[in-house]
Design a protein around this motif. Structure first.
Motif, PDB file in Angstrom:
ATOM      1  N   LEU A   1       0.860  -1.186   0.000  1.00 51.02           N
ATOM      2  CA  LEU A   1       0.000   0.000   0.000  1.00 51.02           C
ATOM      3  C   LEU A   1       0.896   1.235   0.000  1.00 51.02           C
ATOM      4  CD1 LEU A   1      -3.127   0.445   0.158  1.00 51.02           C
ATOM      5  CD2 LEU A   1      -2.763   1.010   2.573  1.00 51.02           C
ATOM      6  N   LEU A   2       0.775   2.043  -1.044  1.00 56.89           N
ATOM      7  CA  LEU A   2       1.596   3.233  -1.233  1.00 56.89           C
ATOM      8  C   LEU A   2       0.855   4.463  -0.737  1.00 56.89           C
ATOM      9  CD1 LEU A   2       3.913   4.934  -2.608  1.00 56.89           C
ATOM     10  CD2 LEU A   2       2.521   4.817  -4.701  1.00 56.89           C
ATOM     11  N   ARG A   3       1.525   5.241   0.110  1.00 59.09           N
ATOM     12  CA  ARG A   3       0.954   6.503   0.590  1.00 59.09           C
ATOM     13  C   ARG A   3       1.917   7.637   0.263  1.00 59.09           C
ATOM     14  NH1 ARG A   3       1.305   9.887   5.081  1.00 59.09           N
ATOM     15  NH2 ARG A   3      -0.580  11.131   5.409  1.00 59.09           N
TER      16      ARG A   3
ATOM     17  N   ASP B   1       4.685  16.569   8.788  1.00 63.58           N
ATOM     18  CA  ASP B   1       4.262  16.250  10.140  1.00 63.58           C
ATOM     19  C   ASP B   1       4.740  17.335  11.100  1.00 63.58           C
ATOM     20  OD1 ASP B   1       2.991  13.920   9.348  1.00 63.58           O
ATOM     21  OD2 ASP B   1       4.824  12.718   9.526  1.00 63.58           O
ATOM     22  N   PRO B   2       4.267  17.330  12.355  1.00 64.79           N
ATOM     23  CA  PRO B   2       4.674  18.382  13.296  1.00 64.79           C
ATOM     24  C   PRO B   2       6.181  18.528  13.461  1.00 64.79           C
ATOM     25  CG  PRO B   2       2.774  17.222  14.151  1.00 64.79           C
ATOM     26  CD  PRO B   2       3.196  16.472  12.923  1.00 64.79           C
ATOM     27  N   ASP B   3       6.957  17.457  13.214  1.00 64.95           N
ATOM     28  CA  ASP B   3       8.418  17.560  13.330  1.00 64.95           C
ATOM     29  C   ASP B   3       9.065  18.118  12.073  1.00 64.95           C
ATOM     30  OD1 ASP B   3       8.121  15.439  11.594  1.00 64.95           O
ATOM     31  OD2 ASP B   3       9.169  13.973  12.846  1.00 64.95           O
ATOM     32  N   GLY B   4       8.248  18.526  11.096  1.00 71.02           N
ATOM     33  CA  GLY B   4       8.767  19.137   9.887  1.00 71.02           C
ATOM     34  C   GLY B   4       9.114  18.177   8.774  1.00 71.02           C
ATOM     35  N   LEU B   5       8.924  16.884   8.969  1.00 72.55           N
ATOM     36  CA  LEU B   5       9.284  15.890   7.965  1.00 72.55           C
ATOM     37  C   LEU B   5       8.073  15.490   7.129  1.00 72.55           C
ATOM     38  CD1 LEU B   5      11.578  13.513  10.077  1.00 72.55           C
ATOM     39  CD2 LEU B   5      12.225  15.547   8.758  1.00 72.55           C
ATOM     40  N   VAL B   6       8.324  15.226   5.850  1.00 75.55           N
ATOM     41  CA  VAL B   6       7.345  14.579   4.976  1.00 75.55           C
ATOM     42  C   VAL B   6       7.588  13.082   5.058  1.00 75.55           C
ATOM     43  CG1 VAL B   6       6.530  14.301   2.612  1.00 75.55           C
ATOM     44  CG2 VAL B   6       7.311  16.548   3.403  1.00 75.55           C
ATOM     45  N   ARG B   7       6.510  12.299   5.191  1.00 72.36           N
ATOM     46  CA  ARG B   7       6.659  10.853   5.283  1.00 72.36           C
ATOM     47  C   ARG B   7       5.797  10.152   4.240  1.00 72.36           C
ATOM     48  NH1 ARG B   7       7.449  12.586  10.640  1.00 72.36           N
ATOM     49  NH2 ARG B   7       9.246  11.561  11.648  1.00 72.36           N
ATOM     50  N   HIS B   8       6.467   9.445   3.324  1.00 75.40           N
ATOM     51  CA  HIS B   8       5.805   8.552   2.387  1.00 75.40           C
ATOM     52  C   HIS B   8       5.948   7.135   2.924  1.00 75.40           C
ATOM     53  CE1 HIS B   8       6.325  12.053  -0.224  1.00 75.40           C
ATOM     54  NE2 HIS B   8       7.616  11.980   0.032  1.00 75.40           N
ATOM     55  N   SER B   9       5.088   6.224   2.492  1.00 77.53           N
ATOM     56  CA  SER B   9       5.195   4.879   3.059  1.00 77.53           C
ATOM     57  C   SER B   9       4.732   3.809   2.092  1.00 77.53           C
ATOM     58  CB  SER B   9       4.400   4.773   4.363  1.00 77.53           C
ATOM     59  OG  SER B   9       3.032   5.023   4.145  1.00 77.53           O
ATOM     60  N   LEU B  10       5.262   2.601   2.318  1.00 80.06           N
ATOM     61  CA  LEU B  10       4.791   1.360   1.723  1.00 80.06           C
ATOM     62  C   LEU B  10       4.429   0.440   2.878  1.00 80.06           C
ATOM     63  CD1 LEU B  10       7.499   0.714  -1.031  1.00 80.06           C
ATOM     64  CD2 LEU B  10       5.134   1.460  -1.418  1.00 80.06           C
ATOM     65  N   THR B  11       3.197  -0.064   2.885  1.00 81.24           N
ATOM     66  CA  THR B  11       2.724  -0.899   3.989  1.00 81.24           C
ATOM     67  C   THR B  11       2.378  -2.289   3.470  1.00 81.24           C
ATOM     68  OG1 THR B  11       1.844   1.044   5.124  1.00 81.24           O
ATOM     69  CG2 THR B  11       1.062  -1.111   5.873  1.00 81.24           C
ATOM     70  N   ALA B  12       2.895  -3.308   4.153  1.00 80.68           N
ATOM     71  CA  ALA B  12       2.624  -4.696   3.793  1.00 80.68           C
ATOM     72  C   ALA B  12       1.271  -5.127   4.345  1.00 80.68           C
ATOM     73  CB  ALA B  12       3.727  -5.594   4.342  1.00 80.68           C
ATOM     74  N   PRO B  13       0.677  -6.184   3.774  1.00 77.89           N
ATOM     75  CA  PRO B  13      -0.599  -6.679   4.298  1.00 77.89           C
ATOM     76  C   PRO B  13      -0.548  -7.067   5.770  1.00 77.89           C
ATOM     77  CG  PRO B  13      -0.211  -7.594   2.119  1.00 77.89           C
ATOM     78  CD  PRO B  13       1.047  -6.875   2.515  1.00 77.89           C
ATOM     79  N   ASP B  14       0.649  -7.443   6.281  1.00 76.11           N
ATOM     80  CA  ASP B  14       0.746  -7.823   7.688  1.00 76.11           C
ATOM     81  C   ASP B  14       0.978  -6.625   8.611  1.00 76.11           C
ATOM     82  OD1 ASP B  14       3.399  -7.132   7.273  1.00 76.11           O
ATOM     83  OD2 ASP B  14       4.200  -9.153   7.556  1.00 76.11           O
TER      84      ASP B  14
END
Length: 298
Positions: A171-173, A219-232
């Protein structure tokens, strides 16, 4: 221990069960693992870097239309390095062998952009990779050694994965508000609102992307966060710090050894920034610019 390949000397880092491999050519992050799980899509040691995987892109990322740009009134012509689209592509250090300083858990690779046709500036660059218990931190530095202000931008090109999962099912965010429109030469023509589904998460196998994004949510800490999430539930996060205000997301079924691969590419500027000026920074003589990003798994 280091070994030679078409991408030069390979630097191997280890911290507990976290390991990384850095290629000398292009200062490329070519491998990152936690235990036996790949977080960077691997490719054969005896092959050149595919699709610019992991390479540092500077003094511009992406493309310059026709290789021509206006340098505050002076027309400059870069070499055409993307003949298919008649563009200058991905900066001037993609095929450069960097100098290396390393320890067991960190490495700094350094290279100089020398004055040349189409870019008459002297820029010292370095990238430092530091392992952490849950991934890696990366710091870039650009220093202008010219006598006049120098235009610079920077990007990097990691292909990400959670290696024991079918990449189609990740899952790509991407927390972006704006997507950049491009023409048939992959050059910017405008922008439109990014698909809101990307901010919630889309299955990688359900999208086809070669798209730049901006107006990134921090985010509040100033970082951009993209993610890949596995089904588990395991989540790989790529974070980008101040100055990285753009990201390119690219999916392909042509990456060696992968049924599907996805690159999430932090960038300080979009394509053709030498012409548009968007995201471009002019470093004063002697000035250093530092940019940071990293990868974690939780």
């Amino acid at each position: 221990m280091n070994s030679a390949s078409p991408t030069g000397t390979q630097v191997h880092l280890q911290l507990g069960d976290v390991s990384a491999q850095i290629a000398q050519v292009g200062a490329s992050l070519r491998a990152l693992r936690i235990g036996s799980v790949d977080l960077i899509a691997p490719y054969p040691l005896d092959s050149p870097t595919p699709s610019c995987s992991g390479v540092v892109l500077t003094p511009w990322p992406n493309r310059v239309r026709d290789g021509r740009w206006n340098d505050e009134g002076t027309e400059r012509q870069l070499a055409i390095t993307e003949p298919k689209f008649a563009n200058a592509s991905h900066g001037l250090l993609r095929f450069t062998a960097y100098g290396i300083e390393e320890s067991a858990t960190a490495a700094t690779l350094s290279a100089t952009v020398f004055p040349q046709t189409g870019y008459p500036y002297l820029i010292e660059t370095s990238v430092t990779y530091v392992l952490r218990a849950d991934g890696i931190d990366v710091t870039h530095a650009l220093t202008n050694r010219s006598d006049t202000p120098a235009p610079v931008a920077l990007g990097t090109h990691p292909f990400l994965t959670i290696g024991d999962v079918d990449p189609h099912d990740l899952l790509l965010r991407v927390p972006a508000q704006t997507a950049i429109d491009t023409d048939e030469r992959m050059l910017p023509t405008g922008a439109h609102p990014a698909d809101a589904a990307l901010r919630d998460g889309v299955r990688v196998g359900d999208v086809s992307l070669d798209t730049g994004f901006t107006d990134l949510e921090r985010d509040p800490d100033g970082l951009v966060r993209h993610s890949l999430t596995a089904p588990d539930g395991r989540r790989l996060t790529l974070w980008q710090g101040a100055g990285f205000d753009f990201v390119q997301v690219y999916t392909t079924d042509k990456y060696p050894g992968q049924s599907l691969a996805v690159a999430i590419e932090p960038m300080s500027a979009p394509a053709d920034a030498l012409n548009s000026g968007i995201g471009l920074r002019r470093l004063a003589p002697g000035e250093t610019w530092t940019l940071e990003w990293g990868i974690t798994l939780d």
